[in-house]
Design a protein around this motif. Structure first.
Motif, PDB file in Angstrom:
ATOM      1  N   LEU A 356       0.820  -1.209   0.000  1.00 22.40           N
ATOM      2  CA  LEU A 356       0.000   0.000   0.000  1.00 22.40           C
ATOM      3  C   LEU A 356       0.853   1.258   0.000  1.00 22.40           C
ATOM      4  N   SER A 357       2.167   1.075  -0.020  1.00 23.60           N
ATOM      5  CA  SER A 357       3.089   2.203  -0.049  1.00 23.60           C
ATOM      6  C   SER A 357       4.375   1.753  -0.740  1.00 23.60           C
ATOM      7  N   ALA A 358       5.262   2.725  -1.006  1.00 26.15           N
ATOM      8  CA  ALA A 358       6.555   2.381  -1.608  1.00 26.15           C
ATOM      9  C   ALA A 358       7.352   1.488  -0.657  1.00 26.15           C
ATOM     10  N   ARG A 359       7.297   1.807   0.622  1.00 23.93           N
ATOM     11  CA  ARG A 359       7.966   0.955   1.620  1.00 23.93           C
ATOM     12  C   ARG A 359       7.354  -0.431   1.630  1.00 23.93           C
ATOM     13  N   GLY A 360       6.026  -0.486   1.449  1.00 27.66           N
ATOM     14  CA  GLY A 360       5.344  -1.762   1.427  1.00 27.66           C
ATOM     15  C   GLY A 360       5.779  -2.639   0.271  1.00 27.66           C
ATOM     16  N   THR A 361       6.157  -2.029  -0.847  1.00 27.08           N
ATOM     17  CA  THR A 361       6.645  -2.797  -1.995  1.00 27.08           C
ATOM     18  C   THR A 361       7.912  -3.554  -1.625  1.00 27.08           C
ATOM     19  N   LEU A 362       8.803  -2.911  -0.872  1.00 25.29           N
ATOM     20  CA  LEU A 362      10.029  -3.578  -0.421  1.00 25.29           C
ATOM     21  C   LEU A 362       9.701  -4.726   0.517  1.00 25.29           C
ATOM     22  N   LEU A 363       8.758  -4.481   1.437  1.00 19.88           N
ATOM     23  CA  LEU A 363       8.376  -5.523   2.381  1.00 19.88           C
ATOM     24  C   LEU A 363       7.711  -6.690   1.656  1.00 19.88           C
ATOM     25  N   ALA A 364       6.907  -6.411   0.634  1.00 17.77           N
ATOM     26  CA  ALA A 364       6.255  -7.475  -0.137  1.00 17.77           C
ATOM     27  C   ALA A 364       7.290  -8.344  -0.831  1.00 17.77           C
ATOM     28  N   LEU A 365       8.305  -7.721  -1.423  1.00 13.36           N
ATOM     29  CA  LEU A 365       9.359  -8.480  -2.094  1.00 13.36           C
ATOM     30  C   LEU A 365      10.108  -9.368  -1.102  1.00 13.36           C
ATOM     31  N   ALA A 366      10.408  -8.815   0.075  1.00 15.28           N
ATOM     32  CA  ALA A 366      11.118  -9.593   1.096  1.00 15.28           C
ATOM     33  C   ALA A 366      10.245 -10.743   1.607  1.00 15.28           C
ATOM     34  N   THR A 367       8.944 -10.493   1.761  1.00 15.75           N
ATOM     35  CA  THR A 367       8.024 -11.526   2.240  1.00 15.75           C
ATOM     36  C   THR A 367       7.919 -12.666   1.232  1.00 15.75           C
ATOM     37  N   HIS A 368       7.789 -12.325  -0.036  1.00 18.44           N
ATOM     38  CA  HIS A 368       7.714 -13.358  -1.068  1.00 18.44           C
ATOM     39  C   HIS A 368       9.000 -14.190  -1.105  1.00 18.44           C
ATOM     40  N   ALA A 369      10.155 -13.533  -0.981  1.00 20.38           N
ATOM     41  CA  ALA A 369      11.431 -14.247  -1.000  1.00 20.38           C
ATOM     42  C   ALA A 369      11.551 -15.193   0.195  1.00 20.38           C
ATOM     43  N   LYS A 370      11.140 -14.709   1.378  1.00 22.48           N
ATOM     44  CA  LYS A 370      11.205 -15.541   2.584  1.00 22.48           C
ATOM     45  C   LYS A 370      10.280 -16.746   2.451  1.00 22.48           C
ATOM     46  N   ASN A 371       9.070 -16.512   1.971  1.00 21.93           N
ATOM     47  CA  ASN A 371       8.113 -17.615   1.828  1.00 21.93           C
ATOM     48  C   ASN A 371       8.570 -18.627   0.779  1.00 21.93           C
ATOM     49  N   ARG A 372       9.194 -18.124  -0.278  1.00 18.28           N
ATOM     50  CA  ARG A 372       9.708 -19.021  -1.305  1.00 18.28           C
ATOM     51  C   ARG A 372      10.807 -19.919  -0.740  1.00 18.28           C
ATOM     52  N   LEU A 373      11.692 -19.337   0.076  1.00 19.21           N
ATOM     53  CA  LEU A 373      12.755 -20.113   0.707  1.00 19.21           C
ATOM     54  C   LEU A 373      12.173 -21.166   1.642  1.00 19.21           C
ATOM     55  N   LYS A 374      11.152 -20.769   2.429  1.00 27.57           N
ATOM     56  CA  LYS A 374      10.494 -21.728   3.317  1.00 27.57           C
ATOM     57  C   LYS A 374       9.921 -22.901   2.524  1.00 27.57           C
ATOM     58  N   ALA A 375       9.258 -22.569   1.415  1.00 28.82           N
ATOM     59  CA  ALA A 375       8.637 -23.613   0.604  1.00 28.82           C
ATOM     60  C   ALA A 375       9.676 -24.579   0.053  1.00 28.82           C
ATOM     61  N   ILE A 376      10.831 -24.049  -0.372  1.00 30.17           N
ATOM     62  CA  ILE A 376      11.898 -24.898  -0.906  1.00 30.17           C
ATOM     63  C   ILE A 376      12.427 -25.836   0.175  1.00 30.17           C
ATOM     64  N   VAL A 377      12.692 -25.282   1.362  1.00 28.83           N
ATOM     65  CA  VAL A 377      13.241 -26.092   2.455  1.00 28.83           C
ATOM     66  C   VAL A 377      12.232 -27.142   2.910  1.00 28.83           C
ATOM     67  N   LYS A 378      10.983 -26.737   3.111  1.00 28.36           N
ATOM     68  CA  LYS A 378       9.989 -27.673   3.621  1.00 28.36           C
ATOM     69  C   LYS A 378       9.530 -28.665   2.561  1.00 28.36           C
ATOM     70  N   GLY A 379       9.734 -28.323   1.296  1.00 27.62           N
ATOM     71  CA  GLY A 379       9.376 -29.235   0.226  1.00 27.62           C
ATOM     72  C   GLY A 379      10.438 -30.262  -0.080  1.00 27.62           C
ATOM     73  N   ASN A 380      11.612 -30.107   0.535  1.00 22.92           N
ATOM     74  CA  ASN A 380      12.709 -31.055   0.351  1.00 22.92           C
ATOM     75  C   ASN A 380      12.913 -31.810   1.655  1.00 22.92           C
ATOM     76  N   ARG A 381      12.638 -33.092   1.667  1.00 17.95           N
ATOM     77  CA  ARG A 381      12.668 -33.862   2.907  1.00 17.95           C
ATOM     78  C   ARG A 381      14.019 -33.783   3.601  1.00 17.95           C
ATOM     79  N   TYR A 382      15.100 -33.850   2.825  1.00 15.02           N
ATOM     80  CA  TYR A 382      16.433 -33.817   3.422  1.00 15.02           C
ATOM     81  C   TYR A 382      16.717 -32.445   4.055  1.00 15.02           C
ATOM     82  N   LEU A 383      16.414 -31.372   3.315  1.00 15.87           N
ATOM     83  CA  LEU A 383      16.678 -30.028   3.833  1.00 15.87           C
ATOM     84  C   LEU A 383      15.852 -29.739   5.074  1.00 15.87           C
ATOM     85  N   TRP A 384      14.601 -30.169   5.072  1.00  9.47           N
ATOM     86  CA  TRP A 384      13.737 -29.896   6.213  1.00  9.47           C
ATOM     87  C   TRP A 384      14.194 -30.687   7.438  1.00  9.47           C
ATOM     88  N   ARG A 385      14.619 -31.934   7.223  1.00  7.99           N
ATOM     89  CA  ARG A 385      15.142 -32.728   8.332  1.00  7.99           C
ATOM     90  C   ARG A 385      16.412 -32.089   8.894  1.00  7.99           C
TER      91      ARG A 385
END
Length: 403
Positions: A356-385
């Motif tokens: 909802l703001s220019a600052r929010g755009t930065l936070l959205a990008l960081a949130t998407h990157a963090k969630n993507r990393l979580k998905a990669i780790v939790k989607g890989n049995r070895y990495l999550w273990r």
């Protein structure tokens, strides 16, 4: 015409040309600041709409009463009738401010109150809703609506017309079609029945057992206190922060389950397994139509843990759910081995992250990157273990004073 940028201090803002909109059937959006008017508007719409337990009046009232959040309620009306409500709290995230569902990470499978008869909301209306929130609350950087259910029954989630991404955490469920015998047949009947009989014998020998469903405020308080104690120890050993530690959070759940006893059946219920007069396992669940959702669970890690009291309680909970005619037992968010022993369905929740703001755009990008990393780790049995092992190792060192 109402000025959408008018002062929001204590007054609702109506967005759009009200008279013309009502005449044409165009959507009218009203943003209610936190207070009795906002709560009343929300509860009025909930009476005749579909919504998830985490968006129910009981949940919203309890959260507001115990945490005193900065909140607002947005209501969308079409043809003169309210069709959608969004209750959101505004919280700080570092230097940013974001609006999210009340309850934060405790709120899962979110589905806002929505009138099923109103049909789909257009993307244009939802964009106007987002813009209205931004104008009414220019201090908000990000609208973060996470872990939303794709649908309830056959009704799609209207907010998912907005751009969204899959949440990084899967939810798991088991269908109850055909009754408990059919569930067991699909999940390895012979092995499960044999294991359950063996558990029953061992727990009976350990002092006898009984299943409890809280039916009074005293029982609800006892089960919740036991759960908080079990979960604190479990989180300590896992090396993660205790998300139930704050007094406000404990007060919220205490109020939620206590007040739910007045409904029949309760929207929120507590179940426990007592062995030798001591609670050994506790679950908290919610009801959404023909679906029972296990919101949380915990066991005591003591000499009886080898007999899996948590699994014994789940066996009973699922059997009871079948007997009550429910169609789905939902283990909610989190992919764990004990859930996989039962589940035949993977559920993907969705996140709507809108700056909802220019600052929010930065936070959205960081949130998407963090969630993507979580998905990669939790989607890989070895990495999550590996991640969980490192977390436990770190926790062990901290407890022993090595760090």
């Amino acid at each position: 015409m109402v000025d959408a940028a008018a002062s929001f201090e204590g007054h609702s803002i109506e967005v759009g040309v009200a008279d013309a909109a009502l005449a044409s059937g165009e959507a009218v959006i009203v943003i209610h600041p936190g207070g009795a008017e906002a709560i009343a508007a929300y509860e009025a719409l909930c009476e005749a709409t579909v919504h998830s337990p985490s968006q129910s009046p009981q949940w919203i009232r309890a959260w507001i009463a115990e945490t005193r959040p900065d909140f607002f309620v947005a209501v969308v009306s079409q043809s003169g009738a309210p069709v959608l409500a969004l209750a959101a709290e505004v919280v700080a995230s570092g230097p940013f401010r974001l609006a999210r569902f009340m309850g934060g990470h405790h709120a899962n499978g979110n589905f806002c109150p929505f009138a099923a008869s109103s049909g789909r909301l257009s993307l244009a209306v939802l964009r106007r809703l987002v813009a209205a929130i931004g104008r009414a609350r220019p201090d908000i950087d990000l609208l973060s609506l996470e872990r939303m259910a794709g649908e309830i029954g056959d009704l799609p989630n209207p907010l998912l017309a907005l751009p969204n991404r899959p949440s990084p955490n899967l939810a798991l469920a088991v269908g109850l079609t055909g009754g408990f015998d059919a569930v067991l047949d699909r999940a390895g009947s012979r092995r499960k029945r044999k294991r359950n009989r063996a558990q029953a014998r061992k727990l009976a020998a350990a002092g006898g057992y009984r299943f409890i469903r809280a039916s009074s405020q005293m029982e609800a308080a006892r089960l919740l206190d036991a759960f908080f104690s079990m979960k604190r120890e479990q989180f300590r050993k896992m090396g993660v922060g205790d998300v139930f530690a704050d007094a406000e959070i404990r007060g919220f759940f205490g109020r939620l389950f206590s007040e739910s006893l007045a409904t029949d059946p309760p929207v929120f219920q507590l179940d426990g397994l007592e062995v030798g007069g001591k609670l050994r396992a506790v679950t908290g669940a919610s009801r959404c139509g023909s679906r029972l959702i296990c919101e949380f669970g915990a066991i005591i890690d003591d000499e009886l843990a080898i007999h899996s009291p948590g699994d014994f309680l789940f066996f009973n909970n699922i059997a009871v759910a079948c007997a009550e005619g429910l169609e789905v037992y939902d283990f909610s968010v989190g992919d764990e081995p004990y859930k996989r022993l039962w589940c035949d369905t993977e559920i993907v929740h969705h996140d709507v992250i809108v700056p909802l703001s220019a600052r929010g755009t930065l936070l959205a990008l960081a949130t998407h990157a963090k969630n993507r990393l979580k998905a990669i780790v939790k989607g890989n049995r070895y990495l999550w273990r590996l991640a969980k092992a490192l977390r436990r190792r770190k926790a062990g060192r901290e407890v022993n004073g090595e760090w």
